[in-house]
Design a protein around this motif. Structure first.
Motif, mmCIF file in Angstrom:
data_model
loop_
_atom_site.group_PDB
_atom_site.id
_atom_site.type_symbol
_atom_site.label_atom_id
_atom_site.label_comp_id
_atom_site.label_asym_id
_atom_site.label_seq_id
_atom_site.Cartn_x
_atom_site.Cartn_y
_atom_site.Cartn_z
ATOM 1 N N MET A 376 0.848 -1.191 0.000
ATOM 2 C CA MET A 376 0.000 0.000 0.000
ATOM 3 C C MET A 376 0.885 1.244 0.000
ATOM 4 O O MET A 376 1.877 1.321 0.724
ATOM 5 C CB MET A 376 -0.900 0.043 1.235
ATOM 6 N N VAL A 377 0.487 2.229 -0.781
ATOM 7 C CA VAL A 377 1.299 3.429 -0.908
ATOM 8 C C VAL A 377 1.467 4.130 0.434
ATOM 9 O O VAL A 377 2.527 4.687 0.730
ATOM 10 C CB VAL A 377 0.701 4.374 -1.976
ATOM 11 N N TYR A 378 0.437 4.102 1.281
ATOM 12 C CA TYR A 378 0.578 4.809 2.549
ATOM 13 C C TYR A 378 1.396 4.020 3.565
ATOM 14 O O TYR A 378 1.964 4.607 4.494
ATOM 15 C CB TYR A 378 -0.777 5.236 3.129
ATOM 16 N N ALA A 379 1.488 2.706 3.418
ATOM 17 C CA ALA A 379 2.409 1.961 4.283
ATOM 18 C C ALA A 379 3.841 2.404 4.022
ATOM 19 O O ALA A 379 4.614 2.655 4.955
ATOM 20 C CB ALA A 379 2.261 0.463 4.047
ATOM 21 N N ASP A 380 4.207 2.524 2.750
ATOM 22 C CA ASP A 380 5.553 2.987 2.402
ATOM 23 C C ASP A 380 5.771 4.420 2.854
ATOM 24 O O ASP A 380 6.848 4.781 3.357
ATOM 25 C CB ASP A 380 5.773 2.885 0.895
ATOM 26 N N TYR A 381 4.753 5.270 2.679
ATOM 27 C CA TYR A 381 4.887 6.675 3.068
ATOM 28 C C TYR A 381 5.201 6.800 4.559
ATOM 29 O O TYR A 381 6.148 7.500 4.956
ATOM 30 C CB TYR A 381 3.603 7.439 2.730
ATOM 31 N N TYR A 382 4.409 6.139 5.399
ATOM 32 C CA TYR A 382 4.618 6.311 6.838
ATOM 33 C C TYR A 382 5.867 5.597 7.333
ATOM 34 O O TYR A 382 6.460 6.024 8.336
ATOM 35 C CB TYR A 382 3.366 5.891 7.612
ATOM 36 N N PHE A 383 6.295 4.548 6.650
ATOM 37 C CA PHE A 383 7.580 3.953 6.981
ATOM 38 C C PHE A 383 8.691 4.986 6.791
ATOM 39 O O PHE A 383 9.538 5.182 7.684
ATOM 40 C CB PHE A 383 7.851 2.720 6.103
ATOM 41 N N LEU A 384 8.694 5.669 5.655
ATOM 42 C CA LEU A 384 9.729 6.674 5.399
ATOM 43 C C LEU A 384 9.582 7.858 6.342
ATOM 44 O O LEU A 384 10.582 8.422 6.807
ATOM 45 C CB LEU A 384 9.667 7.134 3.951
ATOM 46 N N GLU A 385 8.350 8.238 6.653
ATOM 47 C CA GLU A 385 8.176 9.344 7.586
ATOM 48 C C GLU A 385 8.720 8.981 8.976
ATOM 49 O O GLU A 385 9.373 9.795 9.643
ATOM 50 C CB GLU A 385 6.690 9.725 7.720
ATOM 51 N N ALA A 386 8.486 7.740 9.408
ATOM 52 C CA ALA A 386 9.006 7.312 10.703
ATOM 53 C C ALA A 386 10.527 7.317 10.710
ATOM 54 O O ALA A 386 11.143 7.722 11.706
ATOM 55 C CB ALA A 386 8.469 5.921 11.048
ATOM 56 N N VAL A 387 11.150 6.873 9.609
ATOM 57 C CA VAL A 387 12.617 6.942 9.508
ATOM 58 C C VAL A 387 13.074 8.381 9.612
ATOM 59 O O VAL A 387 14.043 8.709 10.306
ATOM 60 C CB VAL A 387 13.088 6.293 8.206
ATOM 61 N N ALA A 388 12.351 9.283 8.929
ATOM 62 C CA ALA A 388 12.730 10.689 8.944
ATOM 63 C C ALA A 388 12.555 11.325 10.321
ATOM 64 O O ALA A 388 13.241 12.301 10.639
ATOM 65 C CB ALA A 388 11.916 11.459 7.916
ATOM 66 N N ARG A 389 11.676 10.772 11.116
ATOM 67 C CA ARG A 389 11.465 11.318 12.462
ATOM 68 C C ARG A 389 12.382 10.682 13.512
ATOM 69 O O ARG A 389 12.370 11.095 14.671
ATOM 70 C CB ARG A 389 10.008 11.088 12.879
#
Length: 391
Positions: A376-389
Motif C-alpha cells: 500500500m502506498v501509505y504503508a511505504d509513506y509512513y515507513f519513510l516518515e518514521a525513519v525521517a522522524r
C-alpha cells in the motif's frame, strides 16, 4: 537498542505540521542496520515508479502480491497525496535534488483538488504533496491555504468537529450517520495548522483543528485508550450519539490502523497546540498500543480483536511515525524504542521481495474486502516518515 547506521540528514517533523514547527535537520540519524539496508531498495523502486508512470493515468495505491506494477487511482482518490509525499520524503532523507523534480511532477496535478469541499481528506491529498512542497521549497502556499479554507467549511461549531463523510442518502449503514467523525480525520488537521501560519491563511484554523482533536479525544477514544473508528453526532444539537465502525471488525473492536491514526494525530496536534489534554490523549492511545504489541511482534493484525489474522504493515508504520513524535515530546524512551522495534521488524520481515512497493502485507480494508495482504502506498509513506522522524 540495536546497532545503528547513519542514513543522512533528516527533518524532525517531516510530512506533517507547519514549517514553523519544524526543527532544523540534524547532520545524521541513527536507525537499525535492517532499516539502513532496505533504504536503497526503497529509492530504487520509488524512482522507477516515479519515472515510468504518468500522473495523468492515475496515482499509485496498491500492489497485489506478485504484481509488477501499481494499481492506480484517479487524482481525486484519498490516497493520491502519498506518492508525491514519498518523493518529498526521499529528498528529505537523501538530499538528492533529483527527487525535487520528481516530486514536483507528481504534486502539480493535485492542484485541481484544493477547492473540494466534499471531502475531509484534503490533508492526505494536499498536505502530503503541496504541504511538503511548501515546507521544502517555499512554493505551494496558495494551494495549501485554499485547501485549508475548503476543509474548514466542513467544521460544525455545534459538534465542534469536522464532518468526515457526507452520508445523507447513502444506501448503506453509513446513511444513518448524520454527522460522522472518523478517527482518520485527525490526520487531516495539520493542513489547517500549516495554512494558519501562511500568508492569506486564517489563524483561527489552528484553533479549529485543536478543537476537533479535543472532541475526538473524548468521543472516538474509549476510556481505556483504545479507539473506535466512528463517532456519530446529531448535527442539529451537536450531541454525541454513539461510537460505531466502518473499518474494523465490530463497533467494540479496535481497528489497528485507526489506533495508529490516533497516536499519530493526537501527538501531532499536541505538538502544534501545546495542549496538555491532547498530549494525554496521545499517551493513552500509545500506551494501549504498547500494551497490545511486543518486541518482535510490533506489527499487529488488521484488528486487535482478530489475533492471528492478516498483519497490517500500514498500521504499524503509521504508529511508528506517531510514536517517534510522541517520544520526542515526552522524553519517554519507551515510545522511541517501540518505534525503532517496529521499523526494524518491518525492514526485516515485511519488505516485498519484488515489485514497486517497499512493504508487503498491508490491509486496506476488511479481510472480506479487497486490498488485503498487499503493498500500500501509505504503508511505504509512513515507513519513510518514521525513519525521517527517528532523530
Amino acid at each position: 537498542m540495536a546497532a545503528v547506521v547513519l542514513v543522512g540528514a533528516l527533518l524532525v517533523g517531516c510530512g506533517s505540521g507547519p514549517a514553523a514547527e519544524q526543527a532544523s535537520a540534524p547532520t545524521a540519524e541513527a536507525v537499525t542496520p535492517a532499516v539502513g539496508k532496505v533504504l536503497p531498495t526503497a529509492w530504487e523502486r520509488l524512482a522507477a515508479s516515479a519515472d515510468r508512470l504518468d500522473p495523468a493515468q492515475g496515482y499509485p495505491r496498491s500492489v497485489e502480491g506478485g504484481a509488477s506494477t501499481w494499481t492506480t487511482k484517479p487524482v481525486d482518490d484519498w490516497t493520491s497525496g502519498f506518492f508525491p509525499g514519498q518523493l518529498w520524503l526521499a529528498h528529505t532523507l537523501t538530499k538528492d535534488p533529483a527527487w525535487v523534480a520528481r516530486a514536483q511532477r507528481w504534486t502539480a496535478p493535485i492542484a485541481g483538488q484544493v477547492t473540494r469541499t466534499d471531502t475531509h481528506d484534503l490533508g492526505f491529498v494536499v498536505g502530503d504533496s503541496f504541504g511538503e512542497q511548501q515546507q521544502q521549497t517555499g512554493q505551494g502556499a496558495q494551494e495549501v491555504v485554499t485547501a485549508a479554507r475548503s476543509l474548514a467549511t466542513r467544521y460544525s461549531p455545534a459538534v465542534k468537529a469536522i464532518k468526515s463523510w457526507d452520508t445523507d442518502g447513502d444506501d448503506d449503514k453509513r446513511g444513518s450517520w448524520r454527522f460522522p467523525v472518523i478517527i482518520d480525520t485527525m490526520m487531516n488537521l495539520p493542513l489547517l495548522d500549516q495554512a494558519a501560519a501562511l500568508p492569506g491563511g486564517d489563524p483561527a484554523w489552528r484553533d479549529l483543528a485543536t478543537q476537533h482533536a479535543r472532541t475526538a479525544s473524548t468521543t472516538n477514544m474509549r476510556p481505556d485508550g483504545s479507539v473506535a473508528h466512528v463517532a456519530v453526532f446529531d448535527p442539529d444539537t451537536g450531541a454525541f450519539v454513539k461510537r460505531d465502525t466502518w473499518q474494523g471488525a465490530d463497533p467494540e473492536s479496535t481497528w489497528s490502523r485507526g489506533q495508529g491514526w490516533a497516536i499519530h494525530g493526537f501527538a501531532e496536534q499536541a505538538r502544534v497546540s501545546g495542549d496538555p489534554e491532547l498530549r494525554a490523549a496521545a499517551v493513552k492511545a500509545a500506551d494501549w498500543w504498547l500494551a497490545h504489541t511486543a518486541p518482535g511482534a510490533r506489527v499487529p493484525s488488521w484488528d486487535f480483536s482478530k489475533p492471528g489474522e492478516e498483519r497490517d504493515t500500514s498500521a504499524a508504520a503509521v504508529a511508528a511515525a506517531g510514536l517517534m513524535d510522541l517520544g520526542r515530546q515526552t522524553g519517554d524512551a519507551r515510545y522511541r524504542q517501540a518505534a525503532v522495534e517496529t521499523l526494524d521488524e518491518l525492514a526485516t520481515r515485511d519488505v516485498a521481495p519484488s515489485g514497486p512497493a517497499l512493504l508487503a502485507h498491508a490491509v486496506g480494508g476488511k479481510p472480506q474486502d479487497s486490498e488485503v495482504d498487499v503493498g500500500m502506498v501509505y504503508a511505504d509513506y509512513y515507513f519513510l516518515e518514521a525513519v525521517a522522524r527517528a532523530s
